[in-house]
Scaffold this motif. Structure first.
Motif, PDB file in Angstrom:
ATOM      1  N   GLU A   1     -12.381  -8.457  48.838  1.00 50.97           N
ATOM      2  CA  GLU A   1     -11.114  -7.590  48.823  1.00 50.97           C
ATOM      3  C   GLU A   1     -10.886  -6.510  49.778  1.00 50.97           C
ATOM      4  OE1 GLU A   1      -9.853  -7.407  43.963  1.00 50.97           O
ATOM      5  OE2 GLU A   1     -11.513  -5.819  44.733  1.00 50.97           O
ATOM      6  N   MET A   2      -9.607  -6.230  50.297  1.00 52.94           N
ATOM      7  CA  MET A   2      -9.359  -5.155  51.191  1.00 52.94           C
ATOM      8  C   MET A   2      -9.271  -3.710  50.186  1.00 52.94           C
ATOM      9  SD  MET A   2      -6.886  -6.844  54.212  1.00 52.94           S
ATOM     10  CE  MET A   2      -5.805  -7.211  52.881  1.00 52.94           C
ATOM     11  N   GLU A   3      -8.598  -3.914  49.179  1.00 54.24           N
ATOM     12  CA  GLU A   3      -8.315  -2.814  48.126  1.00 54.24           C
ATOM     13  C   GLU A   3      -8.314  -3.517  46.717  1.00 54.24           C
ATOM     14  OE1 GLU A   3      -4.006  -1.357  47.926  1.00 54.24           O
ATOM     15  OE2 GLU A   3      -4.518  -1.439  49.944  1.00 54.24           O
ATOM     16  N   ARG A   4      -8.249  -3.101  45.813  1.00 56.52           N
ATOM     17  CA  ARG A   4      -8.379  -3.473  44.212  1.00 56.52           C
ATOM     18  C   ARG A   4      -7.243  -4.410  44.106  1.00 56.52           C
ATOM     19  NH1 ARG A   4     -11.285  -4.651  40.139  1.00 56.52           N
ATOM     20  NH2 ARG A   4     -10.657  -4.583  38.117  1.00 56.52           N
ATOM     21  N   HIS A   5      -7.469  -5.959  43.847  1.00 57.73           N
ATOM     22  CA  HIS A   5      -6.543  -6.883  43.555  1.00 57.73           C
ATOM     23  C   HIS A   5      -5.866  -7.279  44.923  1.00 57.73           C
ATOM     24  CE1 HIS A   5      -7.378  -6.730  39.455  1.00 57.73           C
ATOM     25  NE2 HIS A   5      -6.887  -5.466  39.172  1.00 57.73           N
ATOM     26  N   VAL A   6      -6.236  -6.939  46.013  1.00 53.10           N
ATOM     27  CA  VAL A   6      -5.648  -7.452  47.278  1.00 53.10           C
ATOM     28  C   VAL A   6      -6.635  -8.020  48.056  1.00 53.10           C
ATOM     29  CG1 VAL A   6      -4.570  -6.768  49.503  1.00 53.10           C
ATOM     30  CG2 VAL A   6      -4.175  -5.319  47.403  1.00 53.10           C
ATOM     31  N   TYR A   7      -6.724  -9.387  48.299  1.00 56.54           N
ATOM     32  CA  TYR A   7      -7.900 -10.069  48.749  1.00 56.54           C
ATOM     33  C   TYR A   7      -7.814 -10.102  50.145  1.00 56.54           C
ATOM     34  CZ  TYR A   7      -8.673 -12.580  44.323  1.00 56.54           C
ATOM     35  OH  TYR A   7      -8.677 -12.905  43.159  1.00 56.54           O
ATOM     36  N   THR A   8      -8.971 -10.322  50.886  1.00 52.82           N
ATOM     37  CA  THR A   8      -8.984 -10.152  52.375  1.00 52.82           C
ATOM     38  C   THR A   8      -8.235 -11.800  52.764  1.00 52.82           C
ATOM     39  OG1 THR A   8     -11.095 -11.302  52.659  1.00 52.82           O
ATOM     40  CG2 THR A   8     -10.888  -8.791  52.377  1.00 52.82           C
ATOM     41  N   PRO A   9      -7.992 -11.828  54.087  1.00 51.58           N
ATOM     42  CA  PRO A   9      -7.368 -13.069  54.601  1.00 51.58           C
ATOM     43  C   PRO A   9      -8.592 -13.965  54.574  1.00 51.58           C
ATOM     44  CG  PRO A   9      -6.734 -11.548  56.044  1.00 51.58           C
ATOM     45  CD  PRO A   9      -7.358 -10.760  55.058  1.00 51.58           C
ATOM     46  N   GLU A  10      -9.831 -13.589  54.882  1.00 52.88           N
ATOM     47  CA  GLU A  10     -10.860 -14.578  54.876  1.00 52.88           C
ATOM     48  C   GLU A  10     -11.313 -15.152  53.629  1.00 52.88           C
ATOM     49  OE1 GLU A  10     -10.878 -11.859  58.399  1.00 52.88           O
ATOM     50  OE2 GLU A  10     -10.905 -11.532  56.196  1.00 52.88           O
ATOM     51  N   PHE A  11     -11.044 -14.354  52.571  1.00 55.11           N
ATOM     52  CA  PHE A  11     -11.299 -14.894  51.248  1.00 55.11           C
ATOM     53  C   PHE A  11     -10.183 -15.674  51.005  1.00 55.11           C
ATOM     54  CE2 PHE A  11     -11.036 -14.914  46.598  1.00 55.11           C
ATOM     55  CZ  PHE A  11     -12.107 -15.191  46.102  1.00 55.11           C
ATOM     56  N   GLU A  12      -9.249 -15.383  51.024  1.00 56.87           N
ATOM     57  CA  GLU A  12      -8.009 -16.111  50.800  1.00 56.87           C
ATOM     58  C   GLU A  12      -7.995 -17.516  51.621  1.00 56.87           C
ATOM     59  OE1 GLU A  12      -3.940 -14.304  51.699  1.00 56.87           O
ATOM     60  OE2 GLU A  12      -4.387 -12.946  49.941  1.00 56.87           O
ATOM     61  N   THR A  13      -8.471 -17.683  52.754  1.00 54.27           N
ATOM     62  CA  THR A  13      -8.690 -19.017  53.182  1.00 54.27           C
ATOM     63  C   THR A  13      -9.688 -20.048  52.553  1.00 54.27           C
ATOM     64  OG1 THR A  13      -8.027 -18.121  55.556  1.00 54.27           O
ATOM     65  CG2 THR A  13      -9.398 -20.071  55.616  1.00 54.27           C
ATOM     66  N   LEU A  14     -10.811 -19.066  52.186  1.00 50.76           N
ATOM     67  CA  LEU A  14     -11.956 -19.811  51.648  1.00 50.76           C
ATOM     68  C   LEU A  14     -11.378 -20.496  49.927  1.00 50.76           C
ATOM     69  CD1 LEU A  14     -15.000 -20.643  51.935  1.00 50.76           C
ATOM     70  CD2 LEU A  14     -15.500 -18.554  50.539  1.00 50.76           C
ATOM     71  N   ALA A  15     -10.456 -19.621  49.383  1.00 49.53           N
ATOM     72  CA  ALA A  15     -10.356 -19.812  47.979  1.00 49.53           C
ATOM     73  C   ALA A  15      -8.893 -20.685  47.520  1.00 49.53           C
ATOM     74  CB  ALA A  15     -10.247 -18.496  47.488  1.00 49.53           C
ATOM     75  N   LYS A  16      -8.223 -20.512  48.957  1.00 49.73           N
ATOM     76  CA  LYS A  16      -6.604 -21.050  48.739  1.00 49.73           C
ATOM     77  C   LYS A  16      -6.525 -22.549  48.373  1.00 49.73           C
ATOM     78  CE  LYS A  16      -2.408 -21.098  51.439  1.00 49.73           C
ATOM     79  NZ  LYS A  16      -1.561 -20.898  52.764  1.00 49.73           N
ATOM     80  N   PRO A  17      -7.543 -23.651  48.508  1.00 56.41           N
ATOM     81  CA  PRO A  17      -7.404 -24.988  48.090  1.00 56.41           C
ATOM     82  C   PRO A  17      -7.572 -24.741  46.508  1.00 56.41           C
ATOM     83  CG  PRO A  17      -8.737 -24.938  50.040  1.00 56.41           C
ATOM     84  CD  PRO A  17      -8.578 -23.418  49.659  1.00 56.41           C
ATOM     85  N   PHE A  18      -7.933 -23.704  45.859  1.00 49.98           N
ATOM     86  CA  PHE A  18      -8.154 -23.877  44.333  1.00 49.98           C
ATOM     87  C   PHE A  18      -7.426 -22.920  43.677  1.00 49.98           C
ATOM     88  CE2 PHE A  18     -12.031 -24.752  47.162  1.00 49.98           C
ATOM     89  CZ  PHE A  18     -12.259 -26.169  46.687  1.00 49.98           C
ATOM     90  N   TYR A  19      -7.343 -21.630  43.930  1.00 52.63           N
ATOM     91  CA  TYR A  19      -6.544 -20.554  43.463  1.00 52.63           C
ATOM     92  C   TYR A  19      -5.060 -20.895  43.066  1.00 52.63           C
ATOM     93  CZ  TYR A  19     -10.533 -17.365  42.618  1.00 52.63           C
ATOM     94  OH  TYR A  19     -11.754 -16.827  42.015  1.00 52.63           O
ATOM     95  N   LEU A  20      -4.447 -20.849  42.117  1.00 56.48           N
ATOM     96  CA  LEU A  20      -3.037 -21.061  41.860  1.00 56.48           C
ATOM     97  C   LEU A  20      -2.300 -19.908  42.750  1.00 56.48           C
ATOM     98  CD1 LEU A  20      -2.648 -22.163  38.324  1.00 56.48           C
ATOM     99  CD2 LEU A  20      -2.106 -23.339  40.157  1.00 56.48           C
ATOM    100  N   ALA A  21      -2.706 -18.640  42.694  1.00 53.63           N
ATOM    101  CA  ALA A  21      -2.046 -17.529  43.133  1.00 53.63           C
ATOM    102  C   ALA A  21      -1.999 -17.604  44.822  1.00 53.63           C
ATOM    103  CB  ALA A  21      -2.482 -16.266  42.636  1.00 53.63           C
ATOM    104  N   LEU A  22      -2.956 -18.107  45.428  1.00 53.54           N
ATOM    105  CA  LEU A  22      -2.814 -18.349  46.790  1.00 53.54           C
ATOM    106  C   LEU A  22      -2.209 -19.369  47.482  1.00 53.54           C
ATOM    107  CD1 LEU A  22      -6.707 -17.200  47.290  1.00 53.54           C
ATOM    108  CD2 LEU A  22      -4.751 -15.779  47.166  1.00 53.54           C
TER     109      LEU A  22
END
Length: 238
Positions: A217-238
C-alpha cells in the motif's frame, strides 16, 4: 458475520471450513511463485485451495496437486476446485507431506507453500488453527527436506515467510541442496520495514540472488502500482 467466500476474477474460494482464511499472504504466494513452464505443480498446505487455483489459472498446461493434513480443509478445497474451470487438471489429497509417497521423488517442476510459521509457546485454543499456523506439525527443516525430495532437477520451490525467518530458512535450504535464486521483500506500506519475504529455491548453485522489494500500500486501502500489477489477474477490484 464474516463472508464465507471470496470472489476472484476467474474463481470463487469458500473458506468457512478452513482454519486459515483467504488473505494477502496466500494471494502474494500464488501470484509471485515461479510456475511458468511447469508440467506438474504441488501446493503444500493448500487450506482452501486458493494458491492451487491461482497456479492453475496462471499455468494452463500444468496439472496441479494440492495437499493438506487437515480433513476439513481438504473437503473445502475439493469443493472449490470442483466449482472452478480447471477441475480436470487438479487434485486435492489429504496428506501429511512428511509421508509423501516414494514414487513422488522428483515429480514436481514447481512447488509452492504458504507454510505454518508461528513458533511461540502460546497458542490459540483451536486445534485446527494451531495446525495451520504453527510449525509443530511441519517445521522448516522437514518442509525443505521434502521439497528437495519432491522437486525435479530443473524445478523451483517458492515460499512466503515472515521476513525475520529468512536467514534461518536459507541456511536450512542450503543443507538440503537448495539455493536461493530469487527473493522479494514485502513491505506493508512504502517506507515501513518488510513483514514478509517471498523466496524461490532451485537445485542448481546460484552465483547471485535476484532481489527486489514490493510495497503493498501507499496509504490505507490504496495499493501501489507494483502490487496492483501482481494481483490484477485475480482481484475483482483491480
Amino acid at each position: 458475520m464474516p463472508n464465507p467466500f471470496f470472489q476472484f476474477k476467474q474463481f470463487v474460494v469458500f473458506h468457512d471450513k478452513c482454519a486459515m482464511k483467504v488473505g494477502t499472504d496466500g494471494v502474494l504466494a500464488g501470484a509471485w511463485a515461479q510456475v511458468e513452464g511447469a508440467a506438474r505443480i504441488l501446493d503444500i498446505g493448500t487450506g482452501s485451495g486458493l494458491i492451487a487455483l491461482m497456479l492453475a489459472q496462471r499455468n494452463p498446461q500444468a496439472f496441479v496437486t494440492a495437499v493438506d493434513i487437515d480433513g476439513a480443509a481438504v473437503e473445502q478445497a475439493r469443493e472449490n476446485v470442483a466449482r472452478s474451470s480447471w477441475a480436470d487438471r487438479m487434485e486435492v489429497t489429504q496428506l501429511d507431506i512428511r509421508q509423501a509417497p516414494e514414487d513422488w521423488k522428483g515429480r514436481f517442476d514447481a512447488i509452492v507453500s504458504n507454510p505454518p510459521y508461528f513458533v511461540e509457546a502460546v497458542k490459540c485454543p483451536h486445534a485446527q488453527r494451531n495446525t495451520a499456523r504453527h510449525t509443530d506439525a511441519l517445521d522448516f527443516e522437514a518442509l525443505l527436506e521434502k521439497a528437495a525430495f519432491l522437486l525435479s532437477g530443473e524445478g523451483c520451490f517458492s515460499v512466503i515467510l515472515p521476513a525475520t525467518a529468512a536467514p534461518d530458512f536459507v541456511a536450512l535450504a542450503l543443507k538440503q541442496g537448495l539455493s536461493l535464486s530469487r527473493q522479494t521483500w514485502v513491505h506493508p506500506r512504502a517506507g515501513l520495514p518488510p513483514k514478509r519475504v517471498l523466496m524461490a529455491f532451485v537445485k542448481s548453485a546460484c552465483v547471485q540472488t535476484e532481489t527486489c522489494h514490493l510495497a503493498i500500500e501507499m496509504e490505507r486501502h490504496v495499493y501501489t502500482p507494483e502490487f496492483e500489477t501482481l494481483a490484477k489477474p485475480f482481484y475483482l477490484a483491480l
